[in-house]
Write a protein that holds these residues in place. Structure first.
Motif, PDB file in Angstrom:
ATOM      1  N   MET A   1       0.835  -1.185   0.000  1.00 16.52           N
ATOM      2  CA  MET A   1       0.000   0.000   0.000  1.00 16.52           C
ATOM      3  C   MET A   1       0.877   1.243   0.000  1.00 16.52           C
ATOM      4  N   ALA A   2       0.436   2.264  -0.680  1.00 19.48           N
ATOM      5  CA  ALA A   2       1.189   3.514  -0.752  1.00 19.48           C
ATOM      6  C   ALA A   2       1.210   4.204   0.604  1.00 19.48           C
ATOM      7  N   LEU A   3       2.271   4.923   0.857  1.00 16.46           N
ATOM      8  CA  LEU A   3       2.393   5.721   2.077  1.00 16.46           C
ATOM      9  C   LEU A   3       2.228   7.186   1.719  1.00 16.46           C
ATOM     10  N   ILE A   4       1.692   7.956   2.628  1.00 23.27           N
ATOM     11  CA  ILE A   4       1.602   9.396   2.454  1.00 23.27           C
ATOM     12  C   ILE A   4       2.502  10.036   3.496  1.00 23.27           C
ATOM     13  N   ASN A   5       3.490  10.784   3.030  1.00 25.44           N
ATOM     14  CA  ASN A   5       4.415  11.448   3.931  1.00 25.44           C
ATOM     15  C   ASN A   5       4.334  12.947   3.711  1.00 25.44           C
ATOM     16  N   PRO A   6       4.084  13.717   4.759  1.00 25.42           N
ATOM     17  CA  PRO A   6       3.960  15.168   4.601  1.00 25.42           C
ATOM     18  C   PRO A   6       5.295  15.819   4.266  1.00 25.42           C
ATOM     19  N   HIS A   7       5.210  16.860   3.446  1.00 22.67           N
ATOM     20  CA  HIS A   7       6.370  17.663   3.056  1.00 22.67           C
ATOM     21  C   HIS A   7       6.010  19.118   3.306  1.00 22.67           C
ATOM     22  N   ILE A   8       6.873  19.836   4.052  1.00 23.40           N
ATOM     23  CA  ILE A   8       6.574  21.190   4.492  1.00 23.40           C
ATOM     24  C   ILE A   8       7.609  22.166   3.933  1.00 23.40           C
ATOM     25  N   ASN A   9       7.149  23.303   3.414  1.00 25.74           N
ATOM     26  CA  ASN A   9       8.036  24.370   2.952  1.00 25.74           C
ATOM     27  C   ASN A   9       8.234  25.400   4.067  1.00 25.74           C
ATOM     28  N   PHE A  10       9.468  25.906   4.177  1.00 22.49           N
ATOM     29  CA  PHE A  10       9.806  26.903   5.188  1.00 22.49           C
ATOM     30  C   PHE A  10      10.500  28.091   4.543  1.00 22.49           C
ATOM     31  N   ASN A  11      10.528  29.205   5.259  1.00 29.56           N
ATOM     32  CA  ASN A  11      11.180  30.438   4.808  1.00 29.56           C
ATOM     33  C   ASN A  11      12.550  30.607   5.461  1.00 29.56           C
ATOM     34  N   GLY A  12      13.387  29.592   5.374  1.00 30.12           N
ATOM     35  CA  GLY A  12      14.744  29.712   5.901  1.00 30.12           C
ATOM     36  C   GLY A  12      14.957  29.121   7.280  1.00 30.12           C
ATOM     37  N   ASN A  13      13.922  28.549   7.904  1.00 34.43           N
ATOM     38  CA  ASN A  13      14.101  27.972   9.237  1.00 34.43           C
ATOM     39  C   ASN A  13      13.731  26.489   9.289  1.00 34.43           C
ATOM     40  N   ALA A  14      13.876  25.784   8.166  1.00 32.45           N
ATOM     41  CA  ALA A  14      13.561  24.348   8.128  1.00 32.45           C
ATOM     42  C   ALA A  14      14.432  23.558   9.107  1.00 32.45           C
ATOM     43  N   GLU A  15      15.712  23.853   9.150  1.00 32.93           N
ATOM     44  CA  GLU A  15      16.602  23.102  10.039  1.00 32.93           C
ATOM     45  C   GLU A  15      16.205  23.312  11.507  1.00 32.93           C
ATOM     46  N   GLU A  16      15.905  24.542  11.882  1.00 35.52           N
ATOM     47  CA  GLU A  16      15.460  24.831  13.251  1.00 35.52           C
ATOM     48  C   GLU A  16      14.170  24.075  13.557  1.00 35.52           C
ATOM     49  N   ALA A  17      13.214  24.124  12.636  1.00 35.61           N
ATOM     50  CA  ALA A  17      11.934  23.446  12.850  1.00 35.61           C
ATOM     51  C   ALA A  17      12.128  21.938  12.964  1.00 35.61           C
ATOM     52  N   PHE A  18      12.923  21.353  12.097  1.00 35.89           N
ATOM     53  CA  PHE A  18      13.121  19.905  12.131  1.00 35.89           C
ATOM     54  C   PHE A  18      13.926  19.463  13.348  1.00 35.89           C
ATOM     55  N   THR A  19      14.813  20.304  13.837  1.00 30.27           N
ATOM     56  CA  THR A  19      15.513  19.992  15.084  1.00 30.27           C
ATOM     57  C   THR A  19      14.508  19.962  16.234  1.00 30.27           C
ATOM     58  N   PHE A  20      13.556  20.893  16.206  1.00 27.70           N
ATOM     59  CA  PHE A  20      12.483  20.899  17.196  1.00 27.70           C
ATOM     60  C   PHE A  20      11.627  19.636  17.064  1.00 27.70           C
ATOM     61  N   TYR A  21      11.225  19.282  15.845  1.00 27.45           N
ATOM     62  CA  TYR A  21      10.399  18.081  15.645  1.00 27.45           C
ATOM     63  C   TYR A  21      11.146  16.828  16.110  1.00 27.45           C
ATOM     64  N   ARG A  22      12.444  16.766  15.819  1.00 28.79           N
ATOM     65  CA  ARG A  22      13.248  15.618  16.267  1.00 28.79           C
ATOM     66  C   ARG A  22      13.287  15.554  17.794  1.00 28.79           C
ATOM     67  N   SER A  23      13.297  16.703  18.467  1.00 29.46           N
ATOM     68  CA  SER A  23      13.324  16.703  19.934  1.00 29.46           C
ATOM     69  C   SER A  23      12.033  16.132  20.512  1.00 29.46           C
ATOM     70  N   VAL A  24      10.936  16.235  19.772  1.00 31.09           N
ATOM     71  CA  VAL A  24       9.654  15.691  20.222  1.00 31.09           C
ATOM     72  C   VAL A  24       9.502  14.228  19.833  1.00 31.09           C
ATOM     73  N   PHE A  25       9.755  13.898  18.560  1.00 33.37           N
ATOM     74  CA  PHE A  25       9.546  12.541  18.054  1.00 33.37           C
ATOM     75  C   PHE A  25      10.721  11.605  18.326  1.00 33.37           C
ATOM     76  N   GLY A  26      11.918  12.153  18.480  1.00 37.91           N
ATOM     77  CA  GLY A  26      13.109  11.328  18.611  1.00 37.91           C
ATOM     78  C   GLY A  26      13.611  10.922  17.246  1.00 37.91           C
ATOM     79  N   GLY A  27      14.630  10.066  17.233  1.00 39.26           N
ATOM     80  CA  GLY A  27      15.181   9.576  15.971  1.00 39.26           C
ATOM     81  C   GLY A  27      16.280  10.460  15.437  1.00 39.26           C
ATOM     82  N   GLU A  28      16.704  10.124  14.239  1.00 33.95           N
ATOM     83  CA  GLU A  28      17.773  10.852  13.559  1.00 33.95           C
ATOM     84  C   GLU A  28      17.324  11.199  12.153  1.00 33.95           C
ATOM     85  N   PHE A  29      17.887  12.254  11.597  1.00 40.16           N
ATOM     86  CA  PHE A  29      17.554  12.635  10.229  1.00 40.16           C
ATOM     87  C   PHE A  29      18.062  11.572   9.267  1.00 40.16           C
TER      88      PHE A  29
END
Length: 146
Positions: free
Chosen positions: A1-29
């Motif tokens: 079955m196909a998977l749906i994975n969200p993709h988000i656009n940012f205005n220059g702070n993608a790394e900051e946002a994803f570091t925050f998301y990683r702090s909540v969800f855990g894991g590694e990039f």
């Protein structure tokens, strides 16, 4: 079955946002690619965009991947208040739902506080501090399998 994975656009702070998301969800990039990594004669990159994120991926759980990027300046800014979709998380327990809701909503705007819903699940909705809209749901009938 196909998977749906969200993709988000940012205005220059993608790394900051994803570091925050990683702090909540855990894991590694799984992957981090900067615009300068693709720079060349066919794809010139402005100096101000060099360290911006071209692609970042954070695996979440067994099959999901949250992905994103920064929009290069020449394409203009993303209207962060016009995100017309939400990322929905199906938690496996009330405790996990609370952890994700409280972690991701920190510094954001809560639209619907997490609580028992009229349709029988434990549900909350918010916009995080980066303007991304999220829904967190735990349905004891499905236990995170929806």
């Amino acid at each position: 079955m196909a998977l749906i994975n969200p993709h988000i656009n940012f205005n220059g702070n993608a790394e900051e946002a994803f570091t925050f998301y990683r702090s909540v969800f855990g894991g590694e990039f799984a992957k981090v690619v900067r615009l300068k990594d693709l720079a060349g004669a066919e794809f010139p990159v402005a100096e101000s965009d060099e360290n911006k994120i071209m692609h970042i991926a954070l695996p979440i759980g067994k099959t999901n991947v949250l992905m994103g990027n920064d929009v290069p300046e020449f394409l203009g800014k993303v209207n962060e208040r016009e995100n017309r979709s939400k990322i929905s998380i199906s938690a496996e327990s009330k405790e996990e739902a609370d952890k994700l809701f409280n972690g991701l909503s920190a510094g954001g705007e809560i639209e619907v506080p997490i609580s028992d819903s009229p349709w029988g699940s434990y549900f909350g909705m918010f916009r995080d501090k980066y303007g991304i809209e999220w829904m967190v749901d735990f349905d004891p009938k499905y236990k995170g399998k929806v």
